[in-house]
Design a protein around this motif. Structure first.
Motif, short mmCIF file in Angstrom:
data_model
loop_
_atom_site.label_atom_id
_atom_site.label_comp_id
_atom_site.label_asym_id
_atom_site.label_seq_id
_atom_site.Cartn_x
_atom_site.Cartn_y
_atom_site.Cartn_z
N ILE A 26 -2.99 -6.50 -12.82
CA ILE A 26 -2.65 -7.31 -11.64
C ILE A 26 -3.39 -6.80 -10.40
O ILE A 26 -3.95 -7.58 -9.63
CB ILE A 26 -1.12 -7.31 -11.42
CG1 ILE A 26 -0.44 -8.13 -12.52
CG2 ILE A 26 -0.76 -7.85 -10.05
CD1 ILE A 26 1.07 -8.07 -12.51
N LEU A 27 -3.42 -5.48 -10.23
CA LEU A 27 -4.10 -4.92 -9.05
C LEU A 27 -5.59 -5.22 -9.07
O LEU A 27 -6.19 -5.52 -8.04
CB LEU A 27 -3.87 -3.41 -8.98
CG LEU A 27 -2.52 -3.02 -8.38
CD1 LEU A 27 -2.31 -1.51 -8.49
CD2 LEU A 27 -2.42 -3.45 -6.92
N LYS A 29 -7.06 -7.79 -10.48
CA LYS A 29 -7.24 -9.20 -10.14
C LYS A 29 -7.06 -9.42 -8.64
O LYS A 29 -7.82 -10.15 -8.00
CB LYS A 29 -6.23 -10.05 -10.93
CG LYS A 29 -6.23 -11.52 -10.59
CD LYS A 29 -7.37 -12.28 -11.26
CE LYS A 29 -7.30 -13.76 -10.91
NZ LYS A 29 -8.31 -14.56 -11.59
N LEU A 30 -6.05 -8.74 -8.06
CA LEU A 30 -5.83 -8.85 -6.62
C LEU A 30 -7.03 -8.33 -5.85
O LEU A 30 -7.47 -8.91 -4.86
CB LEU A 30 -4.58 -8.07 -6.21
CG LEU A 30 -3.25 -8.79 -6.41
CD1 LEU A 30 -2.10 -7.82 -6.21
CD2 LEU A 30 -3.13 -9.96 -5.43
N PHE A 31 -7.56 -7.22 -6.33
CA PHE A 31 -8.73 -6.63 -5.67
C PHE A 31 -9.89 -7.63 -5.66
O PHE A 31 -10.56 -7.80 -4.65
CB PHE A 31 -9.13 -5.35 -6.40
CG PHE A 31 -10.22 -4.58 -5.72
CD1 PHE A 31 -9.93 -3.75 -4.64
CD2 PHE A 31 -11.54 -4.70 -6.13
CE1 PHE A 31 -10.93 -3.05 -3.99
CE2 PHE A 31 -12.54 -4.00 -5.48
CZ PHE A 31 -12.23 -3.17 -4.42
N ILE B 286 -3.38 -15.87 -0.99
CA ILE B 286 -3.44 -14.44 -1.28
C ILE B 286 -4.84 -13.90 -1.03
O ILE B 286 -5.02 -12.87 -0.37
CB ILE B 286 -3.01 -14.18 -2.75
CG1 ILE B 286 -1.54 -14.57 -2.93
CG2 ILE B 286 -3.23 -12.72 -3.13
CD1 ILE B 286 -1.09 -14.63 -4.37
N PHE B 316 5.25 -14.30 -3.30
CA PHE B 316 4.22 -13.26 -3.28
C PHE B 316 3.02 -13.66 -2.42
O PHE B 316 2.32 -12.81 -1.87
CB PHE B 316 3.76 -12.95 -4.71
CG PHE B 316 2.83 -11.79 -4.80
CD1 PHE B 316 3.25 -10.49 -4.52
CD2 PHE B 316 1.50 -11.98 -5.15
CE1 PHE B 316 2.39 -9.42 -4.58
CE2 PHE B 316 0.62 -10.91 -5.21
CZ PHE B 316 1.07 -9.63 -4.93
N PHE B 325 -4.34 -6.69 0.61
CA PHE B 325 -4.37 -5.87 -0.59
C PHE B 325 -3.47 -4.65 -0.43
O PHE B 325 -2.78 -4.24 -1.36
CB PHE B 325 -5.81 -5.45 -0.89
CG PHE B 325 -5.93 -4.68 -2.17
CD1 PHE B 325 -5.80 -5.30 -3.40
CD2 PHE B 325 -6.18 -3.31 -2.14
CE1 PHE B 325 -5.91 -4.59 -4.58
CE2 PHE B 325 -6.28 -2.59 -3.32
CZ PHE B 325 -6.15 -3.23 -4.54
N CYS B 328 0.06 -5.72 -1.03
CA CYS B 328 0.26 -6.03 -2.44
C CYS B 328 0.34 -4.75 -3.26
O CYS B 328 1.18 -4.60 -4.15
CB CYS B 328 -0.89 -6.90 -2.97
SG CYS B 328 -0.90 -8.54 -2.25
N PHE B 329 -0.56 -3.82 -2.94
CA PHE B 329 -0.59 -2.55 -3.65
C PHE B 329 0.75 -1.83 -3.51
O PHE B 329 1.34 -1.37 -4.48
CB PHE B 329 -1.73 -1.69 -3.11
CG PHE B 329 -1.87 -0.37 -3.81
CD1 PHE B 329 -2.66 -0.26 -4.95
CD2 PHE B 329 -1.22 0.76 -3.34
CE1 PHE B 329 -2.78 0.95 -5.61
CE2 PHE B 329 -1.33 1.97 -3.99
CZ PHE B 329 -2.12 2.07 -5.13
N ILE B 332 3.52 -3.67 -5.45
CA ILE B 332 3.41 -3.45 -6.90
C ILE B 332 3.82 -2.01 -7.25
O ILE B 332 4.52 -1.77 -8.23
CB ILE B 332 1.99 -3.78 -7.38
CG1 ILE B 332 1.80 -5.30 -7.31
CG2 ILE B 332 1.75 -3.27 -8.79
CD1 ILE B 332 0.38 -5.75 -7.42
N ILE B 373 3.97 -12.59 -10.42
CA ILE B 373 2.77 -12.25 -9.66
C ILE B 373 1.53 -12.74 -10.40
O ILE B 373 0.62 -13.31 -9.81
CB ILE B 373 2.71 -10.73 -9.38
CG1 ILE B 373 3.85 -10.35 -8.44
CG2 ILE B 373 1.36 -10.36 -8.75
CD1 ILE B 373 3.87 -8.90 -8.03
N GLY B 374 1.53 -12.57 -11.72
CA GLY B 374 0.41 -13.05 -12.52
C GLY B 374 0.17 -14.53 -12.32
O GLY B 374 -0.97 -14.98 -12.22
N ILE B 377 -1.56 -15.40 -8.94
CA ILE B 377 -2.98 -15.06 -8.83
C ILE B 377 -3.80 -15.58 -10.00
O ILE B 377 -4.94 -15.20 -10.20
CB ILE B 377 -3.19 -13.53 -8.65
CG1 ILE B 377 -2.61 -12.77 -9.83
CG2 ILE B 377 -2.61 -13.05 -7.34
CD1 ILE B 377 -2.82 -11.26 -9.75
N LEU B 379 -3.36 -15.38 -13.34
CA LEU B 379 -3.51 -14.65 -14.60
C LEU B 379 -2.75 -15.32 -15.74
O LEU B 379 -3.15 -15.24 -16.88
CB LEU B 379 -3.02 -13.20 -14.43
CG LEU B 379 -3.97 -12.21 -13.77
CD1 LEU B 379 -3.28 -10.87 -13.56
CD2 LEU B 379 -5.23 -12.03 -14.59
#
Lengths: 603, 418
Positions: A26-27, A29-31, B286, B316, B325, B328-329, B332, B373-374, B377, B379
């Motif tokens: 997840i991180l 992908k966020l990055f 995001i 989110f 970021f 978010c970091f 998470i 969250i996936g 974004i 995923l």
């Protein structure tokens, strides 16, 4: 059993690893989407920011005395946001807007097709009066609102061709200059076109943040990134509104044109073309209809005859021939030539006068044989050693008056007219030609074609005794930081020769036989020359060129009345009235004025 | 006296992480649903005001749980589970439809989602069953009952048409794995999932060819004993069966909007205005946050409602856009800390009930966190499950809080178990 279960406790590491691994994915992908990839940032801006163009007010146009010729007026576009236009009482709205139901449906569908949520124009250019009436009731109709817009207005219905008009930009214009966006206005002709960049100013930008429904919510960064629009530069023309209006008045019912120039500056004082139209017609909602009406009018009012009509100059061209002959040395002002009146060959004289004649009399009487003989002698002058060299001398001097070429100034769409070249005659006569072959040139006929603007400029050059400033519209910009200058042209003919010719031109008004003696102005010494130009299209054109006062000219003028006959009958009186109007501020000869006005050349 | 002692011994770190998440949630909802006319966070007419109220209720209930005897939840586990099954059955009959699936029960002004309740019940029931001293996971009967406990509510929720909530129960497999389920089930499960995704992407006939080639390859490599040949052939047939059934299920069982959601994730469809709109806007929000975000309450996408359902499932986005970021970091990290802390605490339990229950809720939190969250974004497909403690909503916050507090109580009481 319990032992068995304890064995599995190592699996906590497997499970923990799965959790950490997923969090890492997840991180990563966020990055990628937050830091590596820029496109999301741009998408966000285009989603939420609305760039609203702030239109500057277009520069105004004034005449030489500060009279307002063109200004901006507010009209209102009725806008619609289709998604918000709900529960509309269609019948009542149609009545309010004075449109029928099918127009309503039509316009609504057009707007819907463009976008449901962004505004589009429902009805364009509603006048202030209508606006007041409609705006009061508009709250009944959600989704409709007014947007202010400026259009050009003309306090006096004059100088349509000179001022030109503006219209929506076309695709090619947008391709050429990225400044323009769909729906913008651009100068299409005249001053509006030539000074487009100065008049238009600079567009500004207001950035607002909108919500998902496209409603404006706030100024982006409190307006820090906004750009204020910069108003266009005003333009002050050399044009004299009074003189222009008077000229149009005098030319009404006639076909032709008047061009008046201030000799010392080259500024256009008046440029009349007839028939003409009211510039207000090409403004607003009716522009399209009016434009096609004008376009299809058999009298062609859209053509600016002053700059694109070409005419044989006729006798007015004798001034130039006289000057060149004097300069060549083949004659002096006192050289006599015989005239046998109508029996003269190869060109007969159309006037009755004593013989022989000298330069002044020849001009006063517009004696064709005199100018033919002087021209012939010049072509055969030993000093040149041949007709072609002599012709070259003639040609170079003729074009130094600005003839045979387009105008290099702010007057767009001028045509060049025609001065025949040596190559032209060589080709036409296979190299075998002499003075007799081209004799028509001596009296301003033949292949010579000039525009009224060029003719007025010749008058200015003679009035100035040997120079002219490239004729132009502008006097100066409203903002004095911007200056304008136009080329000064020196004519390679001695000043004394100009003085001799001017004497002759004075006697055209004051001499016993002067062709314009009926048009003499009390208290003003005028120099001029009439012309009656034969042309292949019909009756002769009535032509005049001249300037006044003779020694210190304030105005040089050319008048052409198409197919009207003698220069002395039409063009000269009109020029005379114009000169008087300009110099004295009023025309004092009602009888002459009435004569010019009550008869038109069609009769 | 004892209960007072246990309150004193609750794990302060887990409590802090919980409070941090709930607070983050409140401020995120405030940012997402901010209404200029009602700027006060305690304005009960607004979603943020209501969320504040829900937090209050949750804390009250949580405190009450801490006062109850720790053994109580072990005792009532089946009751809670049974109740939640009844609710799930009830919802099929009298449920009200909210966004496409009948998963809500309306009780006067209060509406709640039995599926939230069922997760809690399942975690308790599974812990109770497996935690019994005489349960042996190697027995077939035990496995069957365990799977039954997990899959019964899952099937009922699936019947409501809420595939998203139903999918949560899959994660209980991890709990079973911890308690002795064969690792090969996880691997086979993973392989099946992979095959599932490939089936959706590639034509089934291509996969068939691939499978047969792999099959031939294996036959060449292995000892061709009778047993091995049967085993490999069995796998081939199973794989083919999966491919065909997935293909059939995708095209005939899944609803059109579910197919589309999956297709968008797989990149087979591009649709930025229809179903893909949420996802597209969410990723823009995001992504536009950049490294450090646009600043609290300054997210233009958030503020002006570009992302639908932003205060609930897409909360989110607010964090992503406004705190970037970095935010978010940190968030998470906070979730990971929550889940790992629960596992750490679970492993120190003396009572199997407490341990299994701990794993149960850790897995539920993990699944919600990862899938939610996936989904924002891009995923995983858009599955409408809330982000624990952050998403707006009373029943989910209360349930998640109860799960935490019950576990806190178990942990605080661990020394009293002998």
């Amino acid at each position: 059993m319990i032992k068995n279960k304890i064995n599995y406790s190592q699996r906590k590491y497997v499970i923990g690893s799965i959790f950490i691994l997923v969090a890492l994915i997840i991180l990563i992908k966020l990055f990628i989407i937050q830091i590596v990839d820029d496109s999301y940032k741009h998408s966000s801006d285009s989603n939420t920011l609305r760039y609203i163009t702030q239109y500057p007010s277009r520069g105004k146009i004034y005449d030489r005395n500060g009279e307002l010729l063109v200004y901006n007026d507010a009209v209102y576009d009725l806008m619609i946001i289709p998604s918000q236009a709900k529960k509309i009482d269609t019948a009542a709205l149609c009545k309010l807007l004075n449109i029928n139901h099918s127009t309503y449906i039509n316009n609504l569908n057009k707007a819907k097709k463009y976008s449901m949520i962004t505004p589009s124009i429902f009805i364009s250019q509603i006048t202030k009066e209508e606006y007041g009436r409609i705006a009061e009731m508009l709250y009944h109709y959600p989704g409709f609102y007014f947007q202010i817009r400026s259009i050009r207005q003309y306090p006096r219905p004059i100088a349509a061709h000179t001022l030109g008009s503006i219209g929506e930009v076309t695709k090619p214009e947008m391709d050429k200059d990225s400044y323009y966006k769909l729906g913008d206005y651009i100068g299409k002709s005249g001053i509006e076109k030539y000074y487009e960049k100065e008049l238009r100013g600079t567009k500004g930008l207001k950035i607002t943040v909108v919500d998902v429904h496209n409603r404006e919510k706030e100024r982006y960064m409190d307006g820090a990134c906004d750009i204020m629009p910069e108003s266009g530069n005003d333009i002050i023309l050399g044009l004299d509104a009074e003189l222009q209006a008077y000229g149009e008045y005098l030319m009404s019912g006639k076909t032709g044109s008047i061009v008046a120039i201030e000799p010392t500056t080259g500024q256009i004082l008046a440029m009349v073309t007839s028939p003409t139209y009211d510039p207000n017609e090409l403004v607003g909602r009716k522009r399209g209809t009016h434009y096609s009406q004008l376009l299809n009018n058999p009298d062609k009012p859209l053509i600016n005859r002053a700059i694109s009509g070409t005419y044989p100059p006729g006798s007015t061209f004798k001034m130039i021939n006289g000057l060149i002959s004097l300069q060549s040395g083949v004659i002096t002002a006192n050289t006599p030539y015989p005239c046998n009146g109508p029996k003269s060959t190869p060109i007969k004289c159309t006037h009755y006068h004593s013989s022989p004649v000298r330069l002044y009399d020849a001009i006063e009487n517009s004696c064709n044989p005199y100018f033919w003989q002087a021209f012939q002698d010049m072509m055969n002058l030993k000093r040149f050693g041949g007709t072609k060299a002599a012709f070259k001398f003639w040609y170079d001097n003729v074009i130094s008056f600005g003839l045979g070429r387009t105008c290099k100034s702010d007057i767009p769409f001028t045509v060049s007219g025609n001065i025949p070249t040596m190559e032209y005659y060589d080709k036409l006569y296979h190299g075998l030609w002499n003075a007799t072959t081209i004799r028509s040139l001596s009296i301003g006929q033949g292949e010579i074609l000039v525009t009224p603007l060029q003719l007025a400029n010749v008058a200015a050059a003679i009035g100035n005794e040997g120079y002219f400033i490239e004729p132009h519209y502008i006097k100066c910009f409203g903002n004095p930081d911007d200056s304008v200058s136009f080329e000064k042209h020196i004519i390679n003919i001695d000043k004394r020769h100009f003085r001799e010719v001017k004497k002759g031109m004075q006697s055209v008004f004051e001499g016993e036989h002067g062709t314009a003696r009926m048009s003499a102005i009390p208290d003003i010494t005028v120099g001029g020359k009439t012309g009656t130009a034969e042309n292949p299209h019909g009756p002769d054109h009535s032509i005049f060129m001249g300037f006044a006062p003779i020694n210190n000219p304030q105005i040089a003028i050319a008048v052409v009345v198409e197919n009207a006959g003698f220069g002395s009958t039409w063009a000269a009186p009109i020029a005379s009235l114009m000169i008087e109007k300009y110099i004295k501020g009023e025309a004092t000869r009602p009888k002459l004025e009435e004569k010019v006005l009550t008869t038109n050349n069609a009769e | 006296m004892r209960s007072k002692n246990s309150i004193g011994r609750i794990d302060i770190w887990l409590l802090i992480i919980y409070l941090a998440l709930v607070t983050t949630g409140l401020f995120s909802i405030y940012a997402a649903a901010f209404n200029e006319a009602h700027p006060h966070i305690y304005d009960f007419s607004q979603n943020y005001g209501k969320q504040l109220m829900f937090i209050g209720v949750s804390l009250f209930v949580g405190f009450a749980i801490l006062l109850i005897d720790a053994k109580f939840f072990n005792v009532v586990a089946y009751v809670v589970y049974g109740l939640s099954i009844v609710c799930l059955l009830l919802v099929l009959v009298v449920g009200s439809k909210i966004s496409g699936s009948t998963s809500w029960i309306q009780l006067g002004p209060i509406s709640f989602q039995p599926s939230e309740f069922a997760k809690f019940g399942t975690a308790l029931a599974l812990a109770h069953y497996l935690g019994k001293i005489d349960t042996d996971f190697t027995k077939f009967k035990t496995k069957l009952i365990s799977y039954g406990i997990v899959f019964l509510p899952m099937l009922l929720i699936l019947a409501q048409g809420d595939a998203g909530s139903a999918s949560v129960f899959i994660i209980f497999l991890l709990v079973l794995y911890r308690e002795g389920m064969g690792g090969q089930i996880l691997i086979i499960g993973l392989a099946t999932a992979t095959l599932f995704i490939i089936t959706l992407c590639v034509s089934k006939w291509f996969i068939m060819i691939g499978l047969v080639v792999t099959y031939a390859f294996f036959l060449l490599l292995i000892d061709r004993t009778k047993k091995n040949i049967w085993l490999v052939t069995g796998f081939l047939i199973a794989a083919c069966a999966i491919v065909f059934s997935v293909d059939f299920a995708f095209h005939h069982i899944l609803k059109q909007h579910q197919q589309t959601r999956i297709n968008i994730i797989l990149g087979k469809e591009h649709d930025t205005k229809g179903v893909g709109y949420n996802l597209n806007q969410s990723m823009i929000a995001i992504g536009s946050g950049g490294f450090s975000g646009k600043g609290y309450l300054k997210g233009t996408m958030t503020k002006y409602n570009f992302v639908p359902e932003q205060h609930t499932d897409f909360i989110f986005c607010t964090v992503g856009e406004e705190s970037g970021f970095v935010g978010c970091f940190l968030l998470i990290a906070l979730y990971l800390a929550l889940i790992l802390r629960i596992i750490y605490l679970a492993e120190r339990q003396r009572s199997p009930f407490s341990r299994i229950y701990g794993y149960g809720i850790a897995c539920i939190f993990f699944f919600h966190f990862a899938i939610n969250i996936g989904m924002t974004i891009g995923l995983v497909p858009v599955i409408g499950i809330p982000l624990p403690f952050l998403s707006y909503g009373g029943s989910s916050l209360l349930m998640f809080s109860m799960m935490i507090f019950v576990f806190l109580k178990q942990d605080a009481n661990r020394m009293n178990i002998f």
